[in-house]
Design an enzyme around this catalytic site. Structure first.
Site, PDB file in Angstrom:
ATOM      1  N   SER A  91       0.820  -1.206   0.000  1.00 38.94           N
ATOM      2  CA  SER A  91       0.000   0.000   0.000  1.00 38.94           C
ATOM      3  C   SER A  91       0.856   1.259   0.000  1.00 38.94           C
ATOM      4  CB  SER A  91      -0.924   0.003   1.219  1.00 38.94           C
ATOM      5  OG  SER A  91      -0.179  -0.228   2.388  1.00 38.94           O
ATOM      6  N   HIS A 100      -2.279  -2.819  -5.936  1.00 36.82           N
ATOM      7  CA  HIS A 100      -2.735  -2.437  -4.595  1.00 36.82           C
ATOM      8  C   HIS A 100      -4.253  -2.567  -4.508  1.00 36.82           C
ATOM      9  CE1 HIS A 100      -3.376   0.929  -1.402  1.00 36.82           C
ATOM     10  NE2 HIS A 100      -3.429  -0.270  -0.866  1.00 36.82           N
ATOM     11  N   GLU A 123      -5.191  -0.103  -7.602  1.00 36.22           N
ATOM     12  CA  GLU A 123      -4.106   0.748  -8.103  1.00 36.22           C
ATOM     13  C   GLU A 123      -3.068  -0.179  -8.729  1.00 36.22           C
ATOM     14  OE1 GLU A 123      -3.341   4.711  -5.585  1.00 36.22           O
ATOM     15  OE2 GLU A 123      -3.114   2.923  -4.355  1.00 36.22           O
ATOM     16  N   ASN A 131      -3.198   6.432  -0.697  1.00 34.11           N
ATOM     17  CA  ASN A 131      -2.647   6.714   0.627  1.00 34.11           C
ATOM     18  C   ASN A 131      -1.945   8.064   0.677  1.00 34.11           C
ATOM     19  OD1 ASN A 131      -3.564   4.639   2.230  1.00 34.11           O
ATOM     20  ND2 ASN A 131      -2.051   3.217   1.411  1.00 34.11           N
TER      21      ASN A 131
END
Ligand code: 3H9
Length: 710
Positions: free
Chosen positions: A432, A453, A465, A503
């Site tokens: 992540s 991800h 992702e 993130n």
């Protein structure tokens, strides 16, 4: 398109077999030209004495009718124009409903929106029992309502409760469920759809009429069948809809109004109200934003994220390393959606067994919800296996690693996988935060290494992702994107940088929630304000869901990479130390009992070293949380983390539920205007520190009066 180009017909034993095939288009949709064509065709069928009945089909292989042409109604600028469009659609379908010869319709493939409204106007509906055959009224997902009589015909056919369940949520149901609900009259194998539909038209032409019994017995009569019961149904539906939409989405309430009005005052009045409300909704900003998301998502289905993408490798066998929550989620979802053979590997057999059970639970859940039959379930379960060694990995085209977020662990797994798989195997890391090029430093075949991800829980979260490093081969990107799509995910290709896109923009937002907490804002208040803003849950609840240990790790990586503006809130450290990791530990900011979230745990305030004293004003709470995210999003766009604002917005909406009606963080930034954002950020930076300093991208936009979307 000239009238007459979409519909063709031939006479078969006294029945006109009509085929709708919109040339040059992948799906059938109802445009103004198609409407004219339908009118002209039905007029000809009425005049022709040899025609005794009509059987209507689509000429597309896997699509019946995708609804009204969305591109056409988004061009409308006034509510009056949109109301006329709706009224014209209703008039056409009234014509079909009162056609002097019986009309049967054979449905195979997606039958949505105006497509289902058309089918509802026909006298008899046969559907193919095929996974591609789905029926529904998804209009509220576009910020509008079923405006061609759907709000009137569906409740009359299946009862108010069942109809509201579909209309208010914009649901799409598989053919079997539609049959159970009474939306279709007959369910048949695709190979006999045509014959059965023609036979139904012939029977009706000979005087037979279908007799429908509404399912549900006495309860259905009590609640749907009389005005008093219906009042109870509408009151409950209104309350639920208000709680769910929080006045951010006007369409479901309007649809409820259209249904209720029609049942109270009759079909004609109901249609009138439906058209009026359609007109008002079609020109709202909310509808425009939702339609933009529809087109953005559709465009992403065909976009491999790189120029001239080579064809993807077909994945038949998938290896998953790591049998934890994420690994098991990936394994179960890959089987359920892509039907591939999956082998899970972890260090010891008890762990593997736990992972296999969790992966299987995804399949069991589908069986429970009748998404698959028990035969399909048995076939899918047989695709799942596990081991504490890499046996079986030798034939995997793709291996996904889902171990702890530790560089050394991931590199070790990479080396082991490379030693047991062929050269062409793709190695994907479900990291992540850790940059892929760092993981690939340990690779003998760095061109085969990529990031995939997934978000937790994998079975339900729609985003993926995909992160190539500078060494990743283009075909590996295609393979990862294509496989992600087979798993039912919307994939965005993002740049290899710590935290990638999601993130990167989520971390400052979560951190800011921590700052607000320390300043005396109450936990429920912070969460409540963000839910009112439109998020599915607030940032503190999200921290509990993600897990404080995971959050701490993410923020640590981001802090190291980007410096002080990502500095962790010291107060959070106590949460991890005391084992308050969130839902998975049964305690976090909130208490959890029996898997359910309870109230805030007051002990947390002591741990964090604060107590709620009102804190900053609600408007400031919202401003700080949102602007810190928009600022980071703008900065990341400037660094090319996402290729286009479209990818960034779709990612934020699907990744963590940025309010869809606001169009995503970048559209929202455009709506606020860079000049205003910069001015507000500067004020916040003065008061709260440099983490609010506006980024260059926003400053430039403010100066040049430019935007993300032109
Ligand atoms: C409505 O019906 C209002 C009425 O109640 C009242 C009116 C008065 N319009 O998704 P795909 C395009 S509102 C225009 O990749 P799939 C799509 O953009 C409508 N275009 O295929 C794409 O174009 P391109 C309610 C449409 O097989 C191409 O078709 N209906 C429409 O993965 C292929 O699409 C809906 O909300 C449309 N209605 O999925 C259903 N539909 O090739 C919306 C599709 O240029 N559609 N396109 O990029 C869908 O959910 C999916 O497209 C469907 C097919 C499941 C049908």
């Amino acid at each position: 398109m000239a009238p007459g180009a979409a519909l063709t017909w031939e006479l078969v034993d006294g029945v006109a077999v009509v085929t709708f095939d919109l040339k040059g288009e992948p799906v059938n949709k109802i445009s103004e030209a198609v409407k004219q064509d339908v009118l002209a065709t039905f007029e000809a069928l009425e005049q022709d004495g040899a025609v005794r009945g009509v059987a209507f089909f689509s000429g597309k292989p896997d699509n019946f009718i995708a609804g009204a042409d969305i591109e056409e109604f988004v061009k409308l600028t006034t509510a009056a124009e949109a109301e006329r469009l709706s009224a014209a659609g209703q008039e056409l379908l009234e014509h079909v409903a009162h056609f002097p010869k019986p009309v049967a319709v054979g449905i195979h493939g997606a039958c949505l929106g105006g497509g289902l409204e058309f089918a509802l106007a026909c006298g008899y509906r046969v559907a193919s029992d095929h996974p591609k055959t789905q029926l529904g009224l998804p209009e509220v997902q576009l910020g509008i309502l079923p405006g061609a009589g759907g709000c009137q015909r569906l409740p009359r056919l299946i009862g108010a409760r069942a109809a509201l369940d579909i209309i208010l949520a914009g649901k799409v149901e598989r053919a079997q469920k539609a049959y159970r609900l009474g939306i279709v009259d007959e369910l048949v194998h695709p190979s006999i759809l045509r014959d059965v539909t023609i036979a139904a038209a012939q029977r009706m032409a000979a005087g037979w009429r279908p007799r429908r019994k509404r399912p549900g017995g006495f309860m259905a009569w009590l609640l749907d069948g009389n005005p008093l019961g219906r009042r109870v149904v509408f009151r409950a539906a209104r309350k639920l809809t208000l709680a769910q939409t929080r006045a951010n989405y006007p369409a479901p309430l309007a649809a409820l109004d259209a249904v209720e009005h029609g049942l109270k005052h009759g079909m004609a009045e109901g249609l009138k109200r439906e058209a009026q409300l359609f007109g008002q909704l079609a020109v709202t900003d909310v509808s425009r934003k939702l339609v933009q998301i529809f087109f953005a998502t559709t465009a992403l289905k065909k976009d491999f994220g790189i120029p001239n993408p080579p064809p993807p490798a077909t994945v038949h066998r998938l290896g998953v390393v790591g049998a934890g929550f994420m690994g098991a989620g990936i394994a179960g979802t890959a089987i359920a959606q892509a039907e591939v053979d999956v082998r899970i590997k972890d260090a010891d057999l008890p762990r593997v067994a736990k992972g296999l059970a969790a992966a299987r639970e995804i399949l069991d859940d589908r069986l429970r919800r009748r998404r698959i039959t028990k035969y399909e379930h048995a076939r899918l379960v047989a695709l799942l296996s596990g081991s504490d060694a890499y046996s079986g990995f030798g034939r995997a085209e793709l291996v996904i690693e889902a171990m702890f977020e530790e560089l050394q662990v991931k590199q070790q797994v990479l080396r082991e996988v490379e030693a047991t798989t062929p050269e062409a195997t793709v190695f994907a890391s479900n990291t992540s935060t850790i940059p892929i090029h760092r993981i690939a430093e340990a690779a003998a075949r760095p061109e085969q290494v990529i990031g995939m991800h997934f978000f937790s829980p994998v079975a339900r979260m729609p985003l993926l992702e995909v992160i190539p490093s500078q060494h990743t081969a283009p075909a590996v990107v295609s393979t990862a994107v294509a496989f992600g799509r087979r798993m039912g995910k919307t994939a965005i290709v993002v740049r290899d940088s710590p935290g990638f896109w999601i993130n990167r923009i989520l971390t400052p937002y979560m951190n800011e929630a921590g700052h607000l907490l320390v300043e005396g804002a109450a936990i429920e208040e912070i969460d409540r304000l963000m839910v009112e803003f439109g998020f599915p849950v607030g940032p503190i609840t999200l921290l509990d869901e993600v897990g404080m240990d995971v959050g701490e790790k993410v923020v640590g990586v981001m802090h190291e990479a980007f410096g002080e503006r990502f500095a962790p809130v010291p107060a959070f450290a106590g949460m991890v130390k005391s084992g308050r990791l969130g839902r998975k530990a049964g305690k976090g900011f909130y208490k959890y009992a029996g898997g359910k979230k309870r109230g805030v745990d007051p002990a947390v305030y002591e741990l964090v070293g604060t107590h709620p004293n009102g804190g900053p004003r609600p408007a400031e709470v919202i401003q700080r949380l949102i602007l810190v995210m928009l600022n980071e999003a703008a900065r990341a766009v400037g660094e090319g983390i996402v290729r286009t604002p479209r990818d960034g917005d779709v990612g934020a909406i699907f990744g963590f539920g940025f309010p869809p009606f606001r169009g995503g963080p970048l559209r929202h930034a455009d709506d606020l205007g860079a000049a205003r954002i910069v001015a507000e950020l500067e004020r916040l930076a003065e008061r709260h520190g440099a983490r609010f300093a506006p980024c260059e991208v926003l400053r430039d936009q403010a100066q040049q009066a430019s935007k993300f979307y032109r």
